[in-house]
Motif scaffolding. Structure first.
Motif, PDB file in Angstrom:
ATOM      1  N   THR A  28      33.213  -1.327  10.849  1.00  6.70           N
ATOM      2  CA  THR A  28      34.578  -0.815  10.764  1.00  6.70           C
ATOM      3  C   THR A  28      34.522   0.705  10.737  1.00  6.70           C
ATOM      4  O   THR A  28      33.434   1.288  10.783  1.00  6.70           O
ATOM      5  CB  THR A  28      35.306  -1.376   9.512  1.00  6.70           C
ATOM      6  OG1 THR A  28      36.695  -1.048   9.595  1.00  6.70           O
ATOM      7  CG2 THR A  28      34.750  -0.817   8.205  1.00  6.70           C
ATOM      8  N   TRP A  32      40.051   3.386  11.694  1.00  3.41           N
ATOM      9  CA  TRP A  32      40.701   2.097  11.952  1.00  3.41           C
ATOM     10  C   TRP A  32      41.466   1.641  10.704  1.00  3.41           C
ATOM     11  O   TRP A  32      42.619   1.238  10.787  1.00  3.41           O
ATOM     12  CB  TRP A  32      39.672   1.027  12.353  1.00  3.41           C
ATOM     13  CG  TRP A  32      40.314  -0.235  12.894  1.00  3.41           C
ATOM     14  CD1 TRP A  32      40.514  -0.553  14.208  1.00  3.41           C
ATOM     15  CD2 TRP A  32      40.873  -1.332  12.132  1.00  3.41           C
ATOM     16  NE1 TRP A  32      41.151  -1.767  14.320  1.00  3.41           N
ATOM     17  CE2 TRP A  32      41.386  -2.271  13.058  1.00  3.41           C
ATOM     18  CE3 TRP A  32      40.998  -1.611  10.776  1.00  3.41           C
ATOM     19  CZ2 TRP A  32      42.004  -3.466  12.675  1.00  3.41           C
ATOM     20  CZ3 TRP A  32      41.626  -2.808  10.383  1.00  3.41           C
ATOM     21  CH2 TRP A  32      42.101  -3.716  11.325  1.00  3.41           C
ATOM     22  N   ARG A  36      45.485   1.294  10.757  1.00  2.00           N
ATOM     23  CA  ARG A  36      46.026  -0.071  10.824  1.00  2.00           C
ATOM     24  C   ARG A  36      46.580  -0.545   9.479  1.00  2.00           C
ATOM     25  O   ARG A  36      47.358  -1.493   9.441  1.00  2.00           O
ATOM     26  CB  ARG A  36      44.951  -1.082  11.300  1.00  2.00           C
ATOM     27  CG  ARG A  36      44.259  -0.751  12.603  1.00  2.00           C
ATOM     28  CD  ARG A  36      45.209  -0.441  13.727  1.00  2.00           C
ATOM     29  NE  ARG A  36      46.016  -1.593  14.150  1.00  2.00           N
ATOM     30  CZ  ARG A  36      47.140  -1.499  14.870  1.00  2.00           C
ATOM     31  NH1 ARG A  36      47.593  -0.318  15.229  1.00  2.00           N
ATOM     32  NH2 ARG A  36      47.808  -2.574  15.217  1.00  2.00           N
ATOM     33  N   CYS A 112      50.780 -12.803  -4.289  1.00  2.00           N
ATOM     34  CA  CYS A 112      51.212 -11.395  -4.365  1.00  2.00           C
ATOM     35  C   CYS A 112      52.595 -11.215  -4.998  1.00  2.00           C
ATOM     36  O   CYS A 112      52.813 -10.234  -5.710  1.00  2.00           O
ATOM     37  CB  CYS A 112      51.149 -10.747  -2.993  1.00  2.00           C
ATOM     38  SG  CYS A 112      49.476 -10.743  -2.333  1.00  2.00           S
ATOM     39  N   ARG A 151      35.173  -8.326   8.057  1.00  2.00           N
ATOM     40  CA  ARG A 151      35.910  -7.058   8.176  1.00  2.00           C
ATOM     41  C   ARG A 151      37.423  -7.265   8.301  1.00  2.00           C
ATOM     42  O   ARG A 151      38.204  -6.348   8.074  1.00  2.00           O
ATOM     43  CB  ARG A 151      35.405  -6.252   9.374  1.00  2.00           C
ATOM     44  CG  ARG A 151      35.771  -6.850  10.725  1.00  2.00           C
ATOM     45  CD  ARG A 151      35.365  -5.934  11.838  1.00  2.00           C
ATOM     46  NE  ARG A 151      35.813  -6.469  13.129  1.00  2.00           N
ATOM     47  CZ  ARG A 151      35.684  -5.849  14.273  1.00  2.00           C
ATOM     48  NH1 ARG A 151      35.089  -4.676  14.317  1.00  2.00           N
ATOM     49  NH2 ARG A 151      36.130  -6.399  15.379  1.00  2.00           N
ATOM     50  N   ASN A 152      37.843  -8.488   8.701  1.00  2.00           N
ATOM     51  CA  ASN A 152      39.280  -8.755   8.826  1.00  2.00           C
ATOM     52  C   ASN A 152      39.999  -8.745   7.487  1.00  2.00           C
ATOM     53  O   ASN A 152      41.201  -8.531   7.425  1.00  2.00           O
ATOM     54  CB  ASN A 152      39.513 -10.115   9.498  1.00  2.00           C
ATOM     55  CG  ASN A 152      39.089 -10.091  10.942  1.00  2.00           C
ATOM     56  OD1 ASN A 152      39.671  -9.384  11.751  1.00  2.00           O
ATOM     57  ND2 ASN A 152      38.042 -10.834  11.266  1.00  2.00           N
ATOM     58  N   MET A 215      42.360 -15.680   6.097  1.00  2.00           N
ATOM     59  CA  MET A 215      43.690 -15.150   6.454  1.00  2.00           C
ATOM     60  C   MET A 215      43.880 -15.027   7.961  1.00  2.00           C
ATOM     61  O   MET A 215      42.966 -14.610   8.662  1.00  2.00           O
ATOM     62  CB  MET A 215      43.836 -13.757   5.820  1.00  2.00           C
ATOM     63  CG  MET A 215      45.197 -13.155   6.019  1.00  2.00           C
ATOM     64  SD  MET A 215      45.307 -11.530   5.261  1.00  2.00           S
ATOM     65  CE  MET A 215      44.346 -10.569   6.404  1.00  2.00           C
ATOM     66  N   GLY A 217      45.706 -12.694   9.812  1.00  2.00           N
ATOM     67  CA  GLY A 217      46.365 -11.426   9.520  1.00  2.00           C
ATOM     68  C   GLY A 217      47.595 -11.131  10.345  1.00  2.00           C
ATOM     69  O   GLY A 217      48.632 -10.727   9.826  1.00  2.00           O
ATOM     70  N   ARG A 218      47.471 -11.377  11.657  1.00  2.00           N
ATOM     71  CA  ARG A 218      48.595 -11.036  12.540  1.00  2.00           C
ATOM     72  C   ARG A 218      49.828 -11.884  12.233  1.00  2.00           C
ATOM     73  O   ARG A 218      50.953 -11.407  12.238  1.00  2.00           O
ATOM     74  CB  ARG A 218      48.167 -11.228  13.996  1.00  2.00           C
ATOM     75  CG  ARG A 218      48.593 -10.072  14.878  1.00  2.00           C
ATOM     76  CD  ARG A 218      48.108 -10.252  16.286  1.00  2.00           C
ATOM     77  NE  ARG A 218      46.685  -9.972  16.437  1.00  2.00           N
ATOM     78  CZ  ARG A 218      46.038 -10.037  17.607  1.00  2.00           C
ATOM     79  NH1 ARG A 218      46.699 -10.369  18.694  1.00  2.00           N
ATOM     80  NH2 ARG A 218      44.751  -9.760  17.683  1.00  2.00           N
ATOM     81  N   ASN A 255      50.264  -3.350   3.459  1.00  2.00           N
ATOM     82  CA  ASN A 255      49.944  -2.650   4.702  1.00  2.00           C
ATOM     83  C   ASN A 255      51.036  -1.610   4.929  1.00  2.00           C
ATOM     84  O   ASN A 255      52.224  -1.942   4.854  1.00  2.00           O
ATOM     85  CB  ASN A 255      49.906  -3.666   5.861  1.00  2.00           C
ATOM     86  CG  ASN A 255      49.482  -3.023   7.164  1.00  2.00           C
ATOM     87  OD1 ASN A 255      49.989  -1.969   7.545  1.00  2.00           O
ATOM     88  ND2 ASN A 255      48.543  -3.644   7.851  1.00  2.00           N
ATOM     89  N   ARG A 257      52.161  -0.368   7.501  1.00  2.00           N
ATOM     90  CA  ARG A 257      53.065  -0.683   8.618  1.00  2.00           C
ATOM     91  C   ARG A 257      54.103  -1.737   8.208  1.00  2.00           C
ATOM     92  O   ARG A 257      55.220  -1.723   8.694  1.00  2.00           O
ATOM     93  CB  ARG A 257      52.258  -1.131   9.836  1.00  2.00           C
ATOM     94  CG  ARG A 257      51.395   0.017  10.411  1.00  2.00           C
ATOM     95  CD  ARG A 257      50.613  -0.423  11.628  1.00  2.00           C
ATOM     96  NE  ARG A 257      49.582  -1.387  11.312  1.00  2.00           N
ATOM     97  CZ  ARG A 257      49.333  -2.505  12.010  1.00  2.00           C
ATOM     98  NH1 ARG A 257      50.039  -2.811  13.068  1.00  2.00           N
ATOM     99  NH2 ARG A 257      48.363  -3.325  11.646  1.00  2.00           N
TER     100      ARG A 257
END
Ligand code: COA
Length: 325
Positions: A28, A32, A36, A112, A151-152, A215, A217-218, A255, A257
């Motif tokens: 990673t 990045w 991200r 969460c 890494r995800n 997970m 993620g997307r 995140n 974003r």
């Protein structure tokens, strides 16, 4: 009658793991991760620290700020996706550490949004005659259930705890409304497969790394953006308020974003949003109380302000609280 936060506190472990440290562990880059996710560093518990230790320290901070002693508490509960063990509940371990000998104790597993669910639960208790002071804690040692070879996911999470003491009084301050919802059909977006009744621990589950967070993620991202906005709007509607009435939006820090999409969709300016994801990463149920405690320390929260907390997470579940500070 108001059911309000009389004191809010936090604790994060000393050790900091930076993006540059992660570059040495998985394929990673700092760039990045920053671009991200918005994360720069996160805190990681020491080997001799676990969720109940973090929770205990955050609770002491909250109790000190509220000027309330542990013996005065009627109920103690911990929201966590990474409890010390399956049972006894981490809430009970914390109750013992605090010496909150007059309090009931248990855990909330609401991932969460655990603290958002916890505030509404505390409001429920405090609406009953015999509960006067309730301690709600969001605490996580996610580093213990993170796959440090993936890494995800491993770049996203951090450890920490936040706690709030809720009381009832005759002010008009406090939690005005909440909105809690879920869609259990989306459980496979974010889950921890092994270690409980469905898939008990075995050599195979360990070999296959099934004791760590999995997970998509997307997919999580897509649902999060929609549900964060909906939850905040529904909670505001229940409070008889509109986005323009909001002084502070305190979103779950998962995140940057997702946070940006949420406040833009709500039509809120960046200045009304508290963001600290760069320093902590995603601390799950602890992210909102850590943010509120930091805001309180900085003197950002003024009596009478409208504060909206909003979160989403594994379940899939989501929710928001509207608080008159
Ligand atoms: N470093 C470098 N590259 C990475 C990476 C990392 N840490 N993690 C993933 N990538 C790669 C992927 O392998 C993929 O490569 P490919 O195109 O060659 O397959 C590429 O980056 C894009 O992956 P993608 O998953 O589309 O990235 P993304 O923009 O969706 O960002 C997340 C990934 C996980 C940061 C983002 O989806 C997210 O934050 N989702 C929500 C997760 C969340 O909030 N979870 C907690 C809920 S409480």
């Amino acid at each position: 009658m108001g059911i309000r936060i009389a004191g809010i506190g936090r604790y994060v472990p000393e050790k900091v793991l930076t993006n540059h440290d992660l570059e040495q562990m998985v394929e990673t880059s700092d760039q990045w991760i920053r671009e991200r996710t918005g994360i720069v560093e996160r805190h990681i518990a020491a080997p001799n620290e676990s969720t109940s230790d973090l929770a205990y320290k955050a609770a002491l901070d909250a109790l000190n700020r509220a000027g309330i002693s542990p013996e005065e508490l009627d109920m103690v509960f911990v929201a966590s996706a990474s409890p010390d063990m399956l049972f006894p509940a981490t809430g009970c371990l914390v109750q013992a550490k605090l010496g909150a000998k007059n309090a009931g104790c248990f855990d909330v597993e609401a991932a969460c949004p655990g603290f958002v669910y916890g505030l509404e639960l505390a409001r429920g208790f405090l609406s009953l005659p015999h509960y006067k002071k309730v301690l709600v804690i969001g605490a996580e040692t996610l580093s213990r259930i993170t796959d440090w070879t993936d890494r995800n996911t491993c770049v996203l999470f951090g450890d920490g705890a936040g706690a709030a003491v809720l009381i009832k009084d005759d002010s008009n301050r406090g939690i005005i409304a909440s909105y809690l919802k879920g869609n259990g059909k989306l459980g496979d977006l974010l889950y921890l497969p092994a270690g409980c009744a469905k898939m008990p621990a075995s050599h195979e589950t360990v070999d296959q790394r099934l004791h760590f967070i999995k997970m998509k993620g997307r997919e999580v991202f897509k649902h999060a953006v929609v549900e964060m906005q909906t939850s905040a709007l529904k909670a505001l509607e229940r409070a008889g308020l509109k986005p323009e009435d909001v002084d502070w939006l305190v979103p779950h820090q998962a995140n940057i974003r997702i946070i940006e999409a949420t406040y833009e969709r709500l039509g809120l300016p960046r200045e009304k949003v508290y963001i600290n994801i760069d320093r902590y990463g995603n601390t799950s149920s602890a992210s909102i109380p850590i943010a509120l405690a930091e805001m309180d320390e900085k003197g950002l929260l003024k009596p009478g302000q409208i504060v909206v907390t909003v979160s989403f997470g594994a379940g899939f579940i989501y929710g928001a609280n509207v608080i008159r500070w």
